[in-house]
Design a protein around this motif. Sequence first.
Motif, PDB file in Angstrom:
ATOM      1  N   ARG A  43     -37.007 -46.905 -54.259  1.00 51.44           N
ATOM      2  CA  ARG A  43     -36.142 -48.085 -54.339  1.00 51.44           C
ATOM      3  C   ARG A  43     -35.184 -48.138 -53.149  1.00 51.44           C
ATOM      4  NH1 ARG A  43     -34.931 -50.831 -59.445  1.00 51.44           N
ATOM      5  NH2 ARG A  43     -36.962 -51.661 -60.054  1.00 51.44           N
ATOM      6  N   ARG A  44     -34.621 -46.983 -52.815  1.00 49.10           N
ATOM      7  CA  ARG A  44     -33.669 -46.919 -51.706  1.00 49.10           C
ATOM      8  C   ARG A  44     -34.341 -47.284 -50.384  1.00 49.10           C
ATOM      9  NH1 ARG A  44     -32.595 -45.152 -47.250  1.00 49.10           N
ATOM     10  NH2 ARG A  44     -30.875 -43.865 -46.561  1.00 49.10           N
ATOM     11  N   THR A  45     -35.540 -46.755 -50.159  1.00 55.67           N
ATOM     12  CA  THR A  45     -36.244 -46.976 -48.903  1.00 55.67           C
ATOM     13  C   THR A  45     -36.712 -48.418 -48.770  1.00 55.67           C
ATOM     14  OG1 THR A  45     -36.971 -44.671 -48.932  1.00 55.67           O
ATOM     15  CG2 THR A  45     -38.162 -46.165 -47.477  1.00 55.67           C
ATOM     16  N   GLU A  46     -37.088 -49.043 -49.873  1.00 53.55           N
ATOM     17  CA  GLU A  46     -37.495 -50.448 -49.823  1.00 53.55           C
ATOM     18  C   GLU A  46     -36.379 -51.333 -49.279  1.00 53.55           C
ATOM     19  OE1 GLU A  46     -40.963 -51.902 -52.702  1.00 53.55           O
ATOM     20  OE2 GLU A  46     -39.002 -51.741 -53.666  1.00 53.55           O
ATOM     21  N   SER A  47     -35.142 -51.008 -49.623  1.00 52.82           N
ATOM     22  CA  SER A  47     -34.011 -51.839 -49.208  1.00 52.82           C
ATOM     23  C   SER A  47     -33.432 -51.431 -47.862  1.00 52.82           C
ATOM     24  CB  SER A  47     -32.902 -51.778 -50.264  1.00 52.82           C
ATOM     25  OG  SER A  47     -33.347 -52.323 -51.483  1.00 52.82           O
ATOM     26  N   TYR A  48     -33.386 -50.131 -47.580  1.00 47.46           N
ATOM     27  CA  TYR A  48     -32.629 -49.658 -46.419  1.00 47.46           C
ATOM     28  C   TYR A  48     -33.450 -48.819 -45.445  1.00 47.46           C
ATOM     29  CZ  TYR A  48     -29.023 -51.272 -49.534  1.00 47.46           C
ATOM     30  OH  TYR A  48     -28.279 -52.053 -50.377  1.00 47.46           O
ATOM     31  N   ALA A  49     -34.750 -48.707 -45.682  1.00 48.89           N
ATOM     32  CA  ALA A  49     -35.638 -47.942 -44.796  1.00 48.89           C
ATOM     33  C   ALA A  49     -35.061 -46.542 -44.580  1.00 48.89           C
ATOM     34  CB  ALA A  49     -35.847 -48.692 -43.491  1.00 48.89           C
ATOM     35  N   ASP A  50     -34.901 -46.130 -43.312  1.00 45.81           N
ATOM     36  CA  ASP A  50     -34.419 -44.766 -43.058  1.00 45.81           C
ATOM     37  C   ASP A  50     -32.943 -44.733 -42.685  1.00 45.81           C
ATOM     38  OD1 ASP A  50     -34.497 -45.899 -40.535  1.00 45.81           O
ATOM     39  OD2 ASP A  50     -35.420 -44.156 -39.563  1.00 45.81           O
ATOM     40  N   ARG A  51     -32.216 -45.824 -42.907  1.00 45.80           N
ATOM     41  CA  ARG A  51     -30.827 -45.916 -42.457  1.00 45.80           C
ATOM     42  C   ARG A  51     -29.857 -45.343 -43.491  1.00 45.80           C
ATOM     43  NH1 ARG A  51     -28.753 -50.619 -41.925  1.00 45.80           N
ATOM     44  NH2 ARG A  51     -27.955 -50.770 -39.801  1.00 45.80           N
ATOM     45  N   VAL A  52     -28.869 -44.587 -43.015  1.00 46.46           N
ATOM     46  CA  VAL A  52     -27.758 -44.113 -43.837  1.00 46.46           C
ATOM     47  C   VAL A  52     -26.476 -44.573 -43.167  1.00 46.46           C
ATOM     48  CG1 VAL A  52     -26.492 -42.125 -44.728  1.00 46.46           C
ATOM     49  CG2 VAL A  52     -28.988 -42.088 -44.674  1.00 46.46           C
ATOM     50  N   LEU A 182     -26.499 -33.602 -40.316  1.00 43.87           N
ATOM     51  CA  LEU A 182     -26.797 -33.569 -41.748  1.00 43.87           C
ATOM     52  C   LEU A 182     -27.735 -34.718 -42.121  1.00 43.87           C
ATOM     53  CD1 LEU A 182     -24.269 -32.983 -44.607  1.00 43.87           C
ATOM     54  CD2 LEU A 182     -25.721 -34.994 -44.668  1.00 43.87           C
ATOM     55  N   ILE A 183     -27.448 -35.909 -41.604  1.00 52.61           N
ATOM     56  CA  ILE A 183     -28.279 -37.077 -41.903  1.00 52.61           C
ATOM     57  C   ILE A 183     -29.639 -36.950 -41.225  1.00 52.61           C
ATOM     58  CG2 ILE A 183     -28.469 -39.580 -41.634  1.00 52.61           C
ATOM     59  CD1 ILE A 183     -25.374 -39.674 -41.817  1.00 52.61           C
ATOM     60  N   TRP A 184     -29.652 -36.552 -39.966  1.00 48.24           N
ATOM     61  CA  TRP A 184     -30.927 -36.383 -39.266  1.00 48.24           C
ATOM     62  C   TRP A 184     -31.807 -35.354 -39.968  1.00 48.24           C
ATOM     63  CZ3 TRP A 184     -27.724 -36.296 -34.229  1.00 48.24           C
ATOM     64  CH2 TRP A 184     -27.735 -37.566 -33.630  1.00 48.24           C
ATOM     65  N   ASP A 185     -31.190 -34.255 -40.421  1.00 45.38           N
ATOM     66  CA  ASP A 185     -31.970 -33.190 -41.040  1.00 45.38           C
ATOM     67  C   ASP A 185     -32.558 -33.625 -42.377  1.00 45.38           C
ATOM     68  OD1 ASP A 185     -32.891 -30.489 -40.608  1.00 45.38           O
ATOM     69  OD2 ASP A 185     -31.732 -29.948 -42.379  1.00 45.38           O
ATOM     70  N   ALA A 186     -31.989 -34.673 -42.979  1.00 46.44           N
ATOM     71  CA  ALA A 186     -32.572 -35.249 -44.193  1.00 46.44           C
ATOM     72  C   ALA A 186     -33.708 -36.214 -43.863  1.00 46.44           C
ATOM     73  CB  ALA A 186     -31.496 -35.977 -44.997  1.00 46.44           C
ATOM     74  N   GLY A 187     -34.006 -36.373 -42.565  1.00 48.72           N
ATOM     75  CA  GLY A 187     -35.078 -37.265 -42.144  1.00 48.72           C
ATOM     76  C   GLY A 187     -34.663 -38.717 -42.064  1.00 48.72           C
ATOM     77  N   LEU A 188     -33.355 -38.968 -41.892  1.00 44.03           N
ATOM     78  CA  LEU A 188     -32.829 -40.328 -41.925  1.00 44.03           C
ATOM     79  C   LEU A 188     -32.026 -40.634 -40.665  1.00 44.03           C
ATOM     80  CD1 LEU A 188     -31.782 -40.125 -45.666  1.00 44.03           C
ATOM     81  CD2 LEU A 188     -33.730 -41.404 -44.760  1.00 44.03           C
ATOM     82  N   ARG A 189     -31.693 -41.908 -40.478  1.00 43.53           N
ATOM     83  CA  ARG A 189     -31.014 -42.381 -39.269  1.00 43.53           C
ATOM     84  C   ARG A 189     -29.547 -42.706 -39.571  1.00 43.53           C
ATOM     85  NH1 ARG A 189     -32.838 -45.664 -34.770  1.00 43.53           N
ATOM     86  NH2 ARG A 189     -34.869 -45.849 -35.794  1.00 43.53           N
ATOM     87  N   ALA A 205     -33.219 -42.373 -34.318  1.00 39.33           N
ATOM     88  CA  ALA A 205     -33.960 -41.922 -35.495  1.00 39.33           C
ATOM     89  C   ALA A 205     -34.068 -40.399 -35.459  1.00 39.33           C
ATOM     90  CB  ALA A 205     -35.348 -42.552 -35.501  1.00 39.33           C
ATOM     91  N   PRO A 206     -34.325 -39.767 -36.605  1.00 38.98           N
ATOM     92  CA  PRO A 206     -34.466 -38.308 -36.614  1.00 38.98           C
ATOM     93  C   PRO A 206     -35.702 -37.870 -35.846  1.00 38.98           C
ATOM     94  CG  PRO A 206     -35.143 -39.217 -38.720  1.00 38.98           C
ATOM     95  CD  PRO A 206     -34.536 -40.348 -37.951  1.00 38.98           C
ATOM     96  N   ALA A 207     -35.665 -36.635 -35.382  1.00 40.76           N
ATOM     97  CA  ALA A 207     -36.844 -36.061 -34.740  1.00 40.76           C
ATOM     98  C   ALA A 207     -37.952 -35.908 -35.774  1.00 40.76           C
ATOM     99  CB  ALA A 207     -36.490 -34.705 -34.139  1.00 40.76           C
ATOM    100  N   PRO A 208     -39.210 -35.863 -35.342  1.00 41.25           N
ATOM    101  CA  PRO A 208     -40.305 -35.628 -36.292  1.00 41.25           C
ATOM    102  C   PRO A 208     -40.085 -34.340 -37.081  1.00 41.25           C
ATOM    103  CG  PRO A 208     -41.169 -36.281 -34.150  1.00 41.25           C
ATOM    104  CD  PRO A 208     -39.692 -36.055 -33.968  1.00 41.25           C
ATOM    105  N   LEU A 209     -40.604 -34.313 -38.294  1.00 45.35           N
ATOM    106  CA  LEU A 209     -40.390 -33.170 -39.178  1.00 45.35           C
ATOM    107  C   LEU A 209     -40.812 -31.856 -38.529  1.00 45.35           C
ATOM    108  CD1 LEU A 209     -39.597 -32.069 -41.959  1.00 45.35           C
ATOM    109  CD2 LEU A 209     -41.932 -32.550 -42.727  1.00 45.35           C
ATOM    110  N   ALA A 210     -41.941 -31.852 -37.847  1.00 45.77           N
ATOM    111  CA  ALA A 210     -42.417 -30.612 -37.224  1.00 45.77           C
ATOM    112  C   ALA A 210     -41.417 -30.091 -36.200  1.00 45.77           C
ATOM    113  CB  ALA A 210     -43.774 -30.848 -36.566  1.00 45.77           C
TER     114      ALA A 210
END
Length: 221
Positions: A43-52, A182-189, A205-210
């Motif tokens: 639900r969160r991603t549908e509205s706000y994608a990767d933004r925090v 902290l936000i980047w490490d959660a995979g978010l912008r 945007a955050p770096a790729p997970l790898a």
Amino acid sequence: MDSGLKRTLEQKVYAGERLTRDDGIVLFGTDELAWLGRLAHHRRTESYADRVTFAADRSIDAGEIAYGRAEDPAAHLVDAVLNLREDLRPPSVTLVKEDGAPAEALRTFAVARLLLDPAVHLTADYASHGPALVQLLLNYGADDLAGIPSGERDEEGTPEQRWRNADKRAVELDPGQELLELIWDAGLRPVERDASYGVVREYDAPAPLADRRAVPQKVWA
């Protein structure tokens, strides 16, 4: 929760339907926190994608719910969220932790996100949750952070300068960069905002997970 009810709730969430009070009570009672988190994050991603979004101050006209001390936490949260949902005014709802285990915080945010309308931001109060729990909440429905140290920005406007002279009433962060990491490490912008949700600065945007896992992960205490 039986499998039939679970499928029904999943279908309602993925179809974008408004959930009822009974739905909220049932969801709050589940022990399947990973499943609950997936629904809330959808639900969160549908509205706000990767933004925090984040700011030192809470947004104007925000609703607020304190949790952790109610005799009936499910009814307390669900009724408070639905009252704000029917009010139609608040651009955001801030959850403030008064007491309780981290699992209760995850459950509380996930259920709140699932009950709120998509356009309403779900804000985690940084001062009452702390960095370690806040990072988890970003994957349990929270899309906004407030109650963060503010500072005066100088001409360069770097994160370190922006968070200088932190407000002592809020939890102190290592100047700015720790919040961004902290936000980047959660995979978010990270997106810095003002009190009216206007964008002040949008970060990368955050770096790729790898790439993020190629170096030791910071422990957020």
